[in-house]
Write an enzyme that holds these catalytic residues in place. Sequence first.
Site, PDB file in Angstrom:
ATOM      1  N   ASP B 174       0.841  -1.194   0.000  1.00  7.72           N
ATOM      2  CA  ASP B 174       0.000   0.000   0.000  1.00  7.72           C
ATOM      3  C   ASP B 174       0.880   1.250   0.000  1.00  7.72           C
ATOM      4  O   ASP B 174       1.724   1.416   0.875  1.00  7.72           O
ATOM      5  CB  ASP B 174      -0.935  -0.010   1.219  1.00  7.72           C
ATOM      6  CG  ASP B 174      -2.150   0.874   1.013  1.00  7.72           C
ATOM      7  OD1 ASP B 174      -1.969   2.073   0.753  1.00  7.72           O
ATOM      8  OD2 ASP B 174      -3.274   0.352   1.094  1.00  7.72           O
ATOM      9  N   SER B 223      -7.058   4.725  -1.109  1.00 13.33           N
ATOM     10  CA  SER B 223      -6.893   3.281  -1.262  1.00 13.33           C
ATOM     11  C   SER B 223      -8.193   2.555  -1.578  1.00 13.33           C
ATOM     12  O   SER B 223      -8.169   1.465  -2.151  1.00 13.33           O
ATOM     13  CB  SER B 223      -6.269   2.681   0.009  1.00 13.33           C
ATOM     14  OG  SER B 223      -4.935   3.091   0.145  1.00 13.33           O
ATOM     15  N   THR B 284      -8.156  -1.664   1.466  1.00 12.27           N
ATOM     16  CA  THR B 284      -7.570  -2.587   0.496  1.00 12.27           C
ATOM     17  C   THR B 284      -8.120  -3.998   0.637  1.00 12.27           C
ATOM     18  O   THR B 284      -8.499  -4.609  -0.369  1.00 12.27           O
ATOM     19  CB  THR B 284      -6.037  -2.537   0.592  1.00 12.27           C
ATOM     20  OG1 THR B 284      -5.628  -1.173   0.455  1.00 12.27           O
ATOM     21  CG2 THR B 284      -5.392  -3.353  -0.504  1.00 12.27           C
TER      22      THR B 284
END
Lengths: 718, 718
Positions: B174, B223, B284
């Site tokens: 990430d 994200s 995520t």
Amino acid sequence: MVSYRLAAAAAAAGLASSAVAQTFQRLGGCPTLGCVFPPDQQDFLAGQFFDIRLEVHAPVNGSEATDGVPDENFSLTIGKVGEAAQPVTQFFGLEEPALEAWNFTWYEDLFAADAEAPSVVNVASKAYRRVALYEPGEYEAVLSYNGTNTTAYWLVRDIDEVRKTKNVLLFIGDGMTTNMITAARLIAHKQINGRYQSTMAMDKFPVLGHQMTHSLDSFITDSANSATALYTGHKSSVNALGVYADSSEDPFDDPKVETIAEIFHRIWNGHVGIVSTAFIADATPAALTAHTRDRDQYGAVIDSFIHGIVNYTWTQWSGPDVLFGGGAEQFCSPDLGGETYMDLDYYNVFRDAGYSVISNNTELQAASDSERVLGIFSVSNMAKWLDRNVYTDNLSDQENSPDCLGNDATDQPGLVNMTLKAIDILNTRATANGSETGWFIMSEAASIDKQMHALDYDRALGELLELDDTIKKSIAHLTELGILNETLIVVTADHGHGFDVFGNADTQYLNAQTDDRAKRNAIGSYQESGESQYINTGNLRYADSFFPSNWDPRYTLAQGLGAHPDVRENYQVHKDGPRTPAVNITGFASNDYFVNPKDNPNGFIINGTLPTNAAQGVHSLTDVPVFAMGPCQETFGGVYSSIDVFFHIASCLGLSRPNGPDSGSNTTVPVGSGAGTGGQGGHHGGPGNWNGPKNGVPGYHQYGPNAPRYGGRGPWKQ
Amino acid sequence: MVSYRLAAAAAAAGLASSAVAQTFQRLGGCPTLGCVFPPDQQDFLAGQFFDIRLEVHAPVNGSEATDGVPDENFSLTIGKVGEAAQPVTQFFGLEEPALEAWNFTWYEDLFAADAEAPSVVNVASKAYRRVALYEPGEYEAVLSYNGTNTTAYWLVRDIDEVRKTKNVLLFIGDGMTTNMITAARLIAHKQINGRYQSTMAMDKFPVLGHQMTHSLDSFITDSANSATALYTGHKSSVNALGVYADSSEDPFDDPKVETIAEIFHRIWNGHVGIVSTAFIADATPAALTAHTRDRDQYGAVIDSFIHGIVNYTWTQWSGPDVLFGGGAEQFCSPDLGGETYMDLDYYNVFRDAGYSVISNNTELQAASDSERVLGIFSVSNMAKWLDRNVYTDNLSDQENSPDCLGNDATDQPGLVNMTLKAIDILNTRATANGSETGWFIMSEAASIDKQMHALDYDRALGELLELDDTIKKSIAHLTELGILNETLIVVTADHGHGFDVFGNADTQYLNAQTDDRAKRNAIGSYQESGESQYINTGNLRYADSFFPSNWDPRYTLAQGLGAHPDVRENYQVHKDGPRTPAVNITGFASNDYFVNPKDNPNGFIINGTLPTNAAQGVHSLTDVPVFAMGPCQETFGGVYSSIDVFFHIASCLGLSRPNGPDSGSNTTVPVGSGAGTGGQGGHHGGPGNWNGPKNGVPGYHQYGPNAPRYGGRGPWKQ
């Protein structure tokens, strides 16, 4: 088999950890008191010429103090790993060179520099000139001195001599990172609902790689250092061009390594073109032919372009077909303010060698494709795309005409013009009289870097877009010429700058606020970043190209570098010419930079992250991208060292000579029916000898007084 | 043929330019007053389920003011370009859904926000649920309202249904950029004379690509937004998970798109594993099964992991085989402080569904490979590698045990442990009883991002190195299991942070100086950057891995982001736990961040580049890398959109159904003899219907009051 390279790694690590200060090094590549150049862990192209330099150090004071007398009875043996070693003279068939001696000083760390307490080192040294290794495999070079050894493991890569491409077009975006490409795409290419409707020419390349730019002795590289890695396959040191840096004062006696241009010319009689938007003596073009520890030896660099290296036995060189760029100050007669090598008028030197000399875009377009051409289009670096195309008033009052008469160079070509013309000339000359030698062109977008240094993001991205436009038009032109399928195109960079975009700036809001903290509220991230307002409409001079149509929208990019001097940001285009973010305004300190009062007076101040003697941003660590298309493209995928760019190109051009200097004569150039000229080799182990002063004039420019090196930090080269 | 997509591009650009303020948008994806979701220029996998949402806007005031009455007689037609269009109900065999109505408010720009002068919009809307397009080609969806049209061009990609890989292992770093990978390599891998003696596992991948992260309506993504693109092939908006964001208040009624996990499960009965070092409801992992406009609906996200989407007709889903991460607060009973969906104990919900529930690394190692396992190892985000392995005292006094009893979670697994166990379980279960269904695992190194937000570079790089170690060990484990050659491994990121390294910092010198400008002179660039002093000796817990052996050397990295709040830097490791660079210390302003007085008191101050209500760094624009190896790897080279990661993986897994819902039954899984379960399809055009409140409890969490959106800037999600 046992990996001797790994064994060497462990040994060197042990030694390195005993050094007092690893950052200020006594001499890069030499953690012990015995130095072998090329140093440990270096790779070679079979048949590539190089010099060997040995140094034995005797520190007089400081943390490594000895009796101060270097062992003069040192010796070097060389052999393949697992085979018997021979004395270097026997191995290469050389005569023993003369012993040299000097001393140098250095500061061990910043405390020593502040205290002006240098460490002194006495040196005994020898150099073995122009040797080559042919047989692939691992070699062991052992320097014996004072009863101890320094061992360098060298690898001759096992690359066959099959040529896979006829031509190479190498684009270098100086300082260009993936982050910058992303930003350039954003301002020049239209997107709808997150989908780009067009993309960069680079984006369309079939093969993508990353190259690691770590240099020989520092993890941040300059452009001389990195160009040396890209062109020679040998990592080097900051400011060094085509040499390993030794500790002597003479900037021209350092051990050389042969460049891609030199090898291509020597082996195939290949044609070479050199194009840059920088002053042409700048590091990236210079490193193709220059061999000096000091990139600032501009006059000698220019001489190397046409004469190669003449003070030592070295590879043959007879000049490029094309040399295009700025930097008239290294060509004009000293009577006109030129600062030239040997005080000569280098326009005349090139004319005398048969070059056409041109000085503006009109002459460039009109030039014959069958002649060798020198094109110098401005004093210093060439004008930026943004000034040539949008803020054209900035071309005035520059007094930068290439004749050094103080007029303005208003008719400067862009990288597109120079590169397309270079292709025409190289293609014409390399195919004249049925020749099939092929060509190599290096085309550099230099001011991506120069404008990132100045934190002038708009101009830097303009230069990057011009590079991309050049790539696009070059592909189209190679297609027209019918030679796209015989031309390897590689696009890469030499290092990065720590740049990224983190949102937008509502300039109208920012300008309406009166204090710094309120101005910062004009920055919009995430959903507030919105869409780019630099929408391309294709109505600029390059009608079929992708550039922003509006460089001054209300919502601009919030962007920047992590490394910068004190600056004031307003995220608006600098309409009056390239930016100067910081200046020395205090008067009492010679290198003490603060925000330039004239720069962005309506912006907000960010104090710097660099030493206060830094006026600009600096290079960064990041791996940089490599884009490849054409014959041999598949070798450029994945992640690898900067030196692999050299090895890949050399392999594609069939420059490896694993079977010795006389092989290769049966090797043919791919595509087309003509045979190559064959390897001219050069005898295995020609004597390394100093030919004495060149042209009867003693010596070269000196490397300055014997002042301690590393004397404080910055300012740095770009 | 004529490109209708380009024609649409030109039309949309014309319309966009008439908007008053492009940054604060009335509604992303809808520049006109008629909105079609999915919007123009979107691509579809053949057979992928999606919802259609139509909105007709009638602004009451502001720059676009109308009579305020939206046309309720709007209609949508759909057809392939060049063929006759049909009403949407006829095209998909749907019944006409009910008309919906609402209003919303927004601020047109920062001046409007400062003045608290929102624009109000009345909306008429319909939604068509769970439809799919099968036949490849370009479709035209035309919304007619008020005598005008909004047209969306949709492309069903022509991807055959041949399956090319059995398993997929997708790693997401990430916020990870190439720049960060370069920095991690520098501190963990030994180099000698510029040559790395070892490299990252990622560096060894044969195929490298870059993906462009531009979102639907903003060039900086969060994200949630980017995970939606990676998992569904559809660009979305900040905070949206698996949906296009509409303008209604309900965060659960937005038009959905089916995810890679859902399609793989539906078509192949494939096994799915979800692993993250974040709290597991974070964006995520969440985006694999959740469909909500608001990523903060954590409780509902957890429920979606096990139940899928039940408030609308949607794809079947029966839970992952593995769900490993942090975030106990969304599982524990409310009696223990849990904040759970429907106030249930979600450990019990998972147990009741047959999951083993584990809570520490010891239990992880001991868990059966044949059971479905829920592993929640901490409250909130899991501990960082640096604290688990070096500064272990920081694991104490966290009161973060996953039972929510206030003990310390000192036995947390790392990403390596979780991923290797996930592989064992998925491999066991996906091959049980001769099954050949294959598996898909997503493993996320979440705190690269989280620690970059906190400007805690050491911890972020530690997380990146742990990711790389996980990749290395996963490859070794897949090799041991004999399934490496039937597993596609993809490593990528969801967005970047504008990070780079620009030199070193002599911390001894920095700490000895007493004023900010003098401290900056401790920064060394170029040749003074020297070599990394974090030399790896492999003597940490992961004995065969690459991590720094010394996180606190005298010469550290000078590094940072261009986007940050006010900070004080000393470039030294934060030994007492993750960094908090800025805090709200003024007391009188609710979101006014200054340097944290406790953070690096011996450092020098850099004032921020972000709005003063930002406590952390923010995401950046840069393209992010994609590394691929295994079956189908070749499709991941070059530069492409983030959505192409979805299309490539979907293609490799044979998820496309270009011949309609009933095809695919003869398609077999590659490698191995078992047949796939065949496409279960789902009928072409099932009715879209609201199934009412779930479990008899009215509604979901509400989307907050009808406050104007975009009400000032930040703080932002990560």
